[in-house]
Design a protein around this motif. Structure first.
Motif, PDB file in Angstrom:
ATOM      1  N   ASP A 159      -6.918  -0.422   0.821  1.00 49.66           N
ATOM      2  CA  ASP A 159      -7.837  -0.722   2.047  1.00 49.66           C
ATOM      3  C   ASP A 159      -9.122  -1.495   1.205  1.00 49.66           C
ATOM      4  O   ASP A 159      -9.734  -2.091   1.940  1.00 49.66           O
ATOM      5  CB  ASP A 159      -8.310   0.405   2.672  1.00 49.66           C
ATOM      6  CG  ASP A 159      -7.298   0.888   3.468  1.00 49.66           C
ATOM      7  OD1 ASP A 159      -6.822   0.095   4.336  1.00 49.66           O
ATOM      8  OD2 ASP A 159      -7.087   2.005   3.756  1.00 49.66           O
ATOM      9  N   SER A 163     -10.379  -5.109   2.536  1.00 49.07           N
ATOM     10  CA  SER A 163     -11.943  -5.192   2.665  1.00 49.07           C
ATOM     11  C   SER A 163     -12.536  -6.315   1.906  1.00 49.07           C
ATOM     12  O   SER A 163     -13.342  -7.235   2.655  1.00 49.07           O
ATOM     13  CB  SER A 163     -12.691  -3.909   2.995  1.00 49.07           C
ATOM     14  OG  SER A 163     -13.912  -4.139   3.447  1.00 49.07           O
ATOM     15  N   LYS A 282     -13.528  -3.314  10.214  1.00 55.57           N
ATOM     16  CA  LYS A 282     -12.778  -2.526  11.070  1.00 55.57           C
ATOM     17  C   LYS A 282     -13.114  -1.030  10.543  1.00 55.57           C
ATOM     18  O   LYS A 282     -13.281  -0.052  11.131  1.00 55.57           O
ATOM     19  CB  LYS A 282     -11.322  -2.565  10.618  1.00 55.57           C
ATOM     20  CG  LYS A 282     -10.916  -3.579  11.379  1.00 55.57           C
ATOM     21  CD  LYS A 282      -9.132  -3.766  11.240  1.00 55.57           C
ATOM     22  CE  LYS A 282      -8.659  -4.979  11.980  1.00 55.57           C
ATOM     23  NZ  LYS A 282      -7.146  -4.901  11.699  1.00 55.57           N
ATOM     24  N   ASP A 287      -5.691  -0.155   7.232  1.00 55.34           N
ATOM     25  CA  ASP A 287      -5.484  -1.390   7.582  1.00 55.34           C
ATOM     26  C   ASP A 287      -4.988  -2.167   6.662  1.00 55.34           C
ATOM     27  O   ASP A 287      -4.124  -3.359   7.174  1.00 55.34           O
ATOM     28  CB  ASP A 287      -6.694  -2.058   7.825  1.00 55.34           C
ATOM     29  CG  ASP A 287      -6.973  -3.198   8.501  1.00 55.34           C
ATOM     30  OD1 ASP A 287      -6.280  -3.532   9.335  1.00 55.34           O
ATOM     31  OD2 ASP A 287      -7.517  -4.239   8.023  1.00 55.34           O
ATOM     32  N   TRP A 288      -4.701  -1.759   5.412  1.00 54.92           N
ATOM     33  CA  TRP A 288      -3.713  -2.521   4.400  1.00 54.92           C
ATOM     34  C   TRP A 288      -2.275  -2.788   5.109  1.00 54.92           C
ATOM     35  O   TRP A 288      -1.417  -3.703   4.553  1.00 54.92           O
ATOM     36  CB  TRP A 288      -3.695  -1.701   3.226  1.00 54.92           C
ATOM     37  CG  TRP A 288      -3.102  -0.376   3.171  1.00 54.92           C
ATOM     38  CD1 TRP A 288      -3.600   0.818   3.388  1.00 54.92           C
ATOM     39  CD2 TRP A 288      -1.619  -0.245   3.146  1.00 54.92           C
ATOM     40  NE1 TRP A 288      -2.707   1.897   3.450  1.00 54.92           N
ATOM     41  CE2 TRP A 288      -1.572   1.550   3.322  1.00 54.92           C
ATOM     42  CE3 TRP A 288      -0.449  -0.887   3.015  1.00 54.92           C
ATOM     43  CZ2 TRP A 288      -0.260   2.240   3.197  1.00 54.92           C
ATOM     44  CZ3 TRP A 288       0.556   0.040   2.922  1.00 54.92           C
ATOM     45  CH2 TRP A 288       0.691   1.283   2.922  1.00 54.92           C
ATOM     46  N   ASN A 290      -1.541  -3.969   7.737  1.00 52.50           N
ATOM     47  CA  ASN A 290      -1.531  -5.219   8.298  1.00 52.50           C
ATOM     48  C   ASN A 290      -1.735  -6.443   7.507  1.00 52.50           C
ATOM     49  O   ASN A 290      -1.587  -7.584   8.121  1.00 52.50           O
ATOM     50  CB  ASN A 290      -2.625  -5.064   9.374  1.00 52.50           C
ATOM     51  CG  ASN A 290      -2.636  -4.172  10.466  1.00 52.50           C
ATOM     52  OD1 ASN A 290      -1.491  -3.876  11.136  1.00 52.50           O
ATOM     53  ND2 ASN A 290      -3.717  -3.319  10.865  1.00 52.50           N
ATOM     54  N   GLU A 318      -3.548   6.696   3.360  1.00 54.30           N
ATOM     55  CA  GLU A 318      -3.481   6.832   4.837  1.00 54.30           C
ATOM     56  C   GLU A 318      -3.942   8.446   5.214  1.00 54.30           C
ATOM     57  O   GLU A 318      -3.797   9.130   4.286  1.00 54.30           O
ATOM     58  CB  GLU A 318      -2.325   6.604   5.621  1.00 54.30           C
ATOM     59  CG  GLU A 318      -1.131   7.416   5.007  1.00 54.30           C
ATOM     60  CD  GLU A 318       0.092   6.561   5.854  1.00 54.30           C
ATOM     61  OE1 GLU A 318       0.171   6.657   6.982  1.00 54.30           O
ATOM     62  OE2 GLU A 318       1.047   6.076   5.107  1.00 54.30           O
TER      63      GLU A 318
END
Length: 319
Positions: A159, A163, A282, A287-288, A290, A318
């Protein structure tokens, strides 16, 4: 009862401190070439973080300074806002809150109009709240000599990388990120500004074992249970806010709340092109998924296991 540790007045939005506190790049920035990276003290850096190095290295800390330290994109702004709200939230009135980069200045950042060291020295608050992305070995010696409290936030590498990638896309004072697949390679090889994520999180983790005034926090824990982590933070800072004040801090530092507040982030900075990606994007865990292909994820997991095999640091990808 909450004890406010200050004897001086807060900056107001209409009384900005000296030292280029607006933190704006000259208009020609958008036309200028992005900075190149180079090795500095063994770390990948750009000129925006080394041009003022003598003043950074010789910075005079005070015993009550509170430092928020992270590898980039690990929750720095979030923690900065939390700490500022804990100490000074009760002093702020609607419409009078300066942006977070004035309230918690960025120690090593330097350009023609913004000098982090000067802005810190102009602060009228006590304690002074200070932000840094420096690896532990480059932190000015005076912070250790003065026994300052330091809050370090670590975020899982996947993540963090996602970012940082989007941040580099939209930040015109960062080097060009290049394609995503190349960015993974640069991350793994410590070729992003501020160097290796692995060395950064591990270096601060090791220091926390010998220096008791480091509060090592995980981004994922903060997302999972903000109230629990706020209580732990208050204990570390020796603060006893009322339950009402705690709830106020939790409310004001929710991601959706901060995203709407121009005082809580950096959206006003001309060097940030939010048409490419918003600064407050976000703020989530996972989100990684995605961004990584199956093959990229498998390769990264193998590299991560290799690099962290001798570490007792544990990250959650997660929650």
């Amino acid at each position: 009862m909450f004890c406010l540790l200050t004897g001086k007045e807060r900056h107001s939005a209409n009384s900005r401190p000296p030292g280029g506190s607006e933190w704006v790049e000259p208009e020609q920035t958008k036309m200028a070439q992005r900075p190149k990276t180079f090795e500095f003290e063994g770390i990948t850096m750009s000129r925006y973080f080394t041009d003022n190095w003598d003043k950074v290295k010789n910075f005079k800390a005070r015993p009550d300074d509170v430092v928020v330290a992270t590898y980039p994109k690990a929750g720095t702004t979030w923690m900065s806002e939390i700490v500022d709200q804990l100490y000074f939230g009760g002093m702020q009135k609607d419409g009078s809150t300066p942006p977070v980069y004035e309230r918690v200045p960025f120690l090593e950042f330097y350009n023609e109009t913004f000098k982090g060291t000067d802005l810190i020295e102009s602060l009228q608050t006590s304690p002074r709240l200070i932000k840094t992305h420096l690896p532990v070995q480059l932190v000015p010696q005076s912070f250790w000599e003065q026994n300052c409290r330091i809050i370090y936030i670590a975020r899982n590498p996947k993540d963090t990388m996602v970012s940082f990638y989007h941040f580099d896309r939209m930040n015109l004072v960062q080097p060009e990120p290049g394609p995503w697949e190349e960015y993974i390679h640069k991350f793994n090889n410590g070729q992003l500004v501020f160097g290796s994520w692995y060395d950064h999180v591990q270096g601060w983790w090791d220091k926390s074992k010998s220096y008791s005034k480091i509060h090592y926090v995980f981004f994922e824990d903060m997302k999972e249970d903000p109230a629990r982590e706020l209580s732990r933070l208050c204990s570390f800072l020796a603060l006893s806010p009322s339950e009402t004040h705690k709830q106020s801090v939790l409310g004001k530092t929710r991601f959706d709340k901060m995203k709407k507040s121009t005082a809580a982030h950096f959206s006003q900075i001309p060097a940030f092109d939010e048409s490419v990606s918003p600064f407050m994007r976000k703020g989530m865990v996972g989100d990684w998924k995605n961004h990584f292909t199956v093959a990229q994820n498998e390769a990264f997991d193998e590299e991560y296991r290799r690099r962290m095999k001798n570490s007792d640091l544990r990250f959650r990808m997660e929650i």
